[in-house]
Design a protein around this motif. Structure first.
Motif, PDB file in Angstrom:
ATOM      1  N   PRO A 240      17.687  20.173 -60.596  1.00 30.54           N
ATOM      2  CA  PRO A 240      18.718  19.628 -61.473  1.00 30.54           C
ATOM      3  C   PRO A 240      18.534  18.114 -61.562  1.00 30.54           C
ATOM      4  CG  PRO A 240      19.668  20.332 -59.380  1.00 30.54           C
ATOM      5  CD  PRO A 240      18.232  20.713 -59.366  1.00 30.54           C
ATOM      6  N   VAL A 241      18.575  17.574 -62.776  1.00 26.25           N
ATOM      7  CA  VAL A 241      18.290  16.152 -63.002  1.00 26.25           C
ATOM      8  C   VAL A 241      19.506  15.477 -63.629  1.00 26.25           C
ATOM      9  CG1 VAL A 241      16.807  14.523 -64.243  1.00 26.25           C
ATOM     10  CG2 VAL A 241      15.841  16.624 -63.293  1.00 26.25           C
ATOM     11  N   GLU A 242      19.837  14.292 -63.098  1.00 32.18           N
ATOM     12  CA  GLU A 242      20.886  13.454 -63.672  1.00 32.18           C
ATOM     13  C   GLU A 242      20.342  12.042 -63.821  1.00 32.18           C
ATOM     14  OE1 GLU A 242      24.337  13.376 -61.214  1.00 32.18           O
ATOM     15  OE2 GLU A 242      24.788  15.491 -61.513  1.00 32.18           O
ATOM     16  N   MET A 243      20.509  11.462 -65.005  1.00 33.40           N
ATOM     17  CA  MET A 243      20.175  10.052 -65.213  1.00 33.40           C
ATOM     18  C   MET A 243      21.406   9.383 -65.806  1.00 33.40           C
ATOM     19  SD  MET A 243      17.217   8.049 -67.338  1.00 33.40           S
ATOM     20  CE  MET A 243      15.898   8.658 -66.331  1.00 33.40           C
ATOM     21  N   ARG A 244      21.863   8.345 -65.107  1.00 34.19           N
ATOM     22  CA  ARG A 244      23.075   7.633 -65.513  1.00 34.19           C
ATOM     23  C   ARG A 244      22.791   6.141 -65.582  1.00 34.19           C
ATOM     24  NH1 ARG A 244      27.258  11.319 -64.878  1.00 34.19           N
ATOM     25  NH2 ARG A 244      26.714  13.099 -63.587  1.00 34.19           N
ATOM     26  N   VAL A 245      23.524   5.449 -66.459  1.00 37.18           N
ATOM     27  CA  VAL A 245      23.400   4.001 -66.609  1.00 37.18           C
ATOM     28  C   VAL A 245      24.702   3.364 -66.148  1.00 37.18           C
ATOM     29  CG1 VAL A 245      23.003   2.104 -68.232  1.00 37.18           C
ATOM     30  CG2 VAL A 245      21.813   4.279 -68.545  1.00 37.18           C
ATOM     31  N   PHE A 246      24.583   2.286 -65.352  1.00 41.52           N
ATOM     32  CA  PHE A 246      25.732   1.581 -64.807  1.00 41.52           C
ATOM     33  C   PHE A 246      25.648   0.105 -65.160  1.00 41.52           C
ATOM     34  CE2 PHE A 246      24.777   5.156 -62.046  1.00 41.52           C
ATOM     35  CZ  PHE A 246      26.025   5.758 -61.862  1.00 41.52           C
ATOM     36  N   ASP A 247      26.832  -0.525 -65.306  1.00 37.49           N
ATOM     37  CA  ASP A 247      26.834  -1.982 -65.450  1.00 37.49           C
ATOM     38  C   ASP A 247      26.766  -2.592 -64.042  1.00 37.49           C
ATOM     39  OD1 ASP A 247      29.433  -1.839 -64.387  1.00 37.49           O
ATOM     40  OD2 ASP A 247      30.402  -2.329 -66.276  1.00 37.49           O
ATOM     41  N   MET A 248      26.752  -3.919 -63.943  1.00 35.83           N
ATOM     42  CA  MET A 248      26.585  -4.567 -62.646  1.00 35.83           C
ATOM     43  C   MET A 248      27.830  -4.477 -61.766  1.00 35.83           C
ATOM     44  SD  MET A 248      23.486  -5.221 -62.519  1.00 35.83           S
ATOM     45  CE  MET A 248      23.355  -6.120 -61.001  1.00 35.83           C
ATOM     46  N   LEU A 249      28.934  -4.020 -62.328  1.00 41.69           N
ATOM     47  CA  LEU A 249      30.138  -3.793 -61.522  1.00 41.69           C
ATOM     48  C   LEU A 249      30.199  -2.357 -60.996  1.00 41.69           C
ATOM     49  CD1 LEU A 249      32.751  -5.739 -63.664  1.00 41.69           C
ATOM     50  CD2 LEU A 249      31.614  -6.474 -61.555  1.00 41.69           C
ATOM     51  N   GLY A 250      29.193  -1.564 -61.322  1.00 40.02           N
ATOM     52  CA  GLY A 250      29.129  -0.192 -60.841  1.00 40.02           C
ATOM     53  C   GLY A 250      29.832   0.817 -61.719  1.00 40.02           C
ATOM     54  N   ARG A 251      30.272   0.401 -62.895  1.00 43.33           N
ATOM     55  CA  ARG A 251      30.939   1.327 -63.813  1.00 43.33           C
ATOM     56  C   ARG A 251      29.893   2.102 -64.605  1.00 43.33           C
ATOM     57  NH1 ARG A 251      34.780  -3.285 -66.208  1.00 43.33           N
ATOM     58  NH2 ARG A 251      32.680  -4.039 -66.586  1.00 43.33           N
ATOM     59  N   GLU A 252      30.074   3.403 -64.701  1.00 43.79           N
ATOM     60  CA  GLU A 252      29.154   4.236 -65.476  1.00 43.79           C
ATOM     61  C   GLU A 252      29.374   3.973 -66.955  1.00 43.79           C
ATOM     62  OE1 GLU A 252      29.169   8.822 -66.380  1.00 43.79           O
ATOM     63  OE2 GLU A 252      28.527   8.449 -64.308  1.00 43.79           O
TER      64      GLU A 252
ATOM     65  N   VAL B 151      13.116   9.269 -72.055  1.00 50.87           N
ATOM     66  CA  VAL B 151      14.490   9.247 -72.545  1.00 50.87           C
ATOM     67  C   VAL B 151      14.691   7.929 -73.273  1.00 50.87           C
ATOM     68  CG1 VAL B 151      16.916   9.256 -71.887  1.00 50.87           C
ATOM     69  CG2 VAL B 151      15.287  10.641 -70.618  1.00 50.87           C
ATOM     70  N   THR B 152      15.273   7.973 -74.465  1.00 54.57           N
ATOM     71  CA  THR B 152      15.587   6.753 -75.204  1.00 54.57           C
ATOM     72  C   THR B 152      17.047   6.402 -74.966  1.00 54.57           C
ATOM     73  OG1 THR B 152      13.950   7.284 -76.890  1.00 54.57           O
ATOM     74  CG2 THR B 152      15.626   5.672 -77.466  1.00 54.57           C
ATOM     75  N   PHE B 153      17.272   5.166 -74.538  1.00 57.27           N
ATOM     76  CA  PHE B 153      18.620   4.671 -74.286  1.00 57.27           C
ATOM     77  C   PHE B 153      18.996   3.705 -75.391  1.00 57.27           C
ATOM     78  CE2 PHE B 153      21.238   1.367 -71.934  1.00 57.27           C
ATOM     79  CZ  PHE B 153      22.414   2.076 -72.036  1.00 57.27           C
ATOM     80  N   ASP B 154      20.104   4.002 -76.095  1.00 57.58           N
ATOM     81  CA  ASP B 154      20.607   3.155 -77.168  1.00 57.58           C
ATOM     82  C   ASP B 154      21.828   2.403 -76.653  1.00 57.58           C
ATOM     83  OD1 ASP B 154      21.427   1.915 -79.476  1.00 57.58           O
ATOM     84  OD2 ASP B 154      21.674   3.756 -80.636  1.00 57.58           O
TER      85      ASP B 154
END
Length: 115
Positions: free
Chosen positions: A56-68, A84-87
């Motif tokens: 199972p794969v999860e890819m998440r993006v976070f800001d520098m405050l740790g918010r998803e 994966v393309t991130f917009d």
């Protein structure tokens, strides 16, 4: 000699292969999260990663405050190389972190959005 199908399997010279193209092993041997490209980016970037086993794969993006801020992948995937393309059109300029979890493996990298 008049039948062209007999010529299909004829070797010319002392070559052992039909071409000089090197065989490449397509299956990754290890889990890897690569740096996004381009970096810095505006507004899209490509993130690539490799899986050596099904998981199972999860890819998440976070800001520098740790918010998803985004979930890019949340699925079962087999071994192979993925892109994966991130917009980030709706995000502010700044540093972001992307995290890949695949089974028990976890990796994190930084990326910079410049507008």
């Amino acid at each position: 000699w008049q039948d062209m199908w007999r010529w299909t399997y004829t070797w010319i010279g002392n070559k052992m292969t039909a071409t000089d193209v090197e065989q490449v092993d397509e299956m990754p041997r290890a889990f890897a999260l690569n740096q996004n490209y381009p970096n810095p980016f505006n507004p899209t970037t490509v993130i690539s990663y490799q899986l050596s086993t099904s998981s199972p794969v999860e890819m998440r993006v976070f800001d520098m405050l740790g918010r998803e801020v985004s979930v890019l992948v949340n699925a079962m995937q087999g071994p192979g190389t993925y892109n994966v393309t991130f917009d980030a059109s709706g995000l502010a300029t700044g540093m972001y972190m992307y995290q890949l979890k695949a089974g028990s493996e976890v990796s994190v990298r930084k990326m910079l959005l410049l507008k």
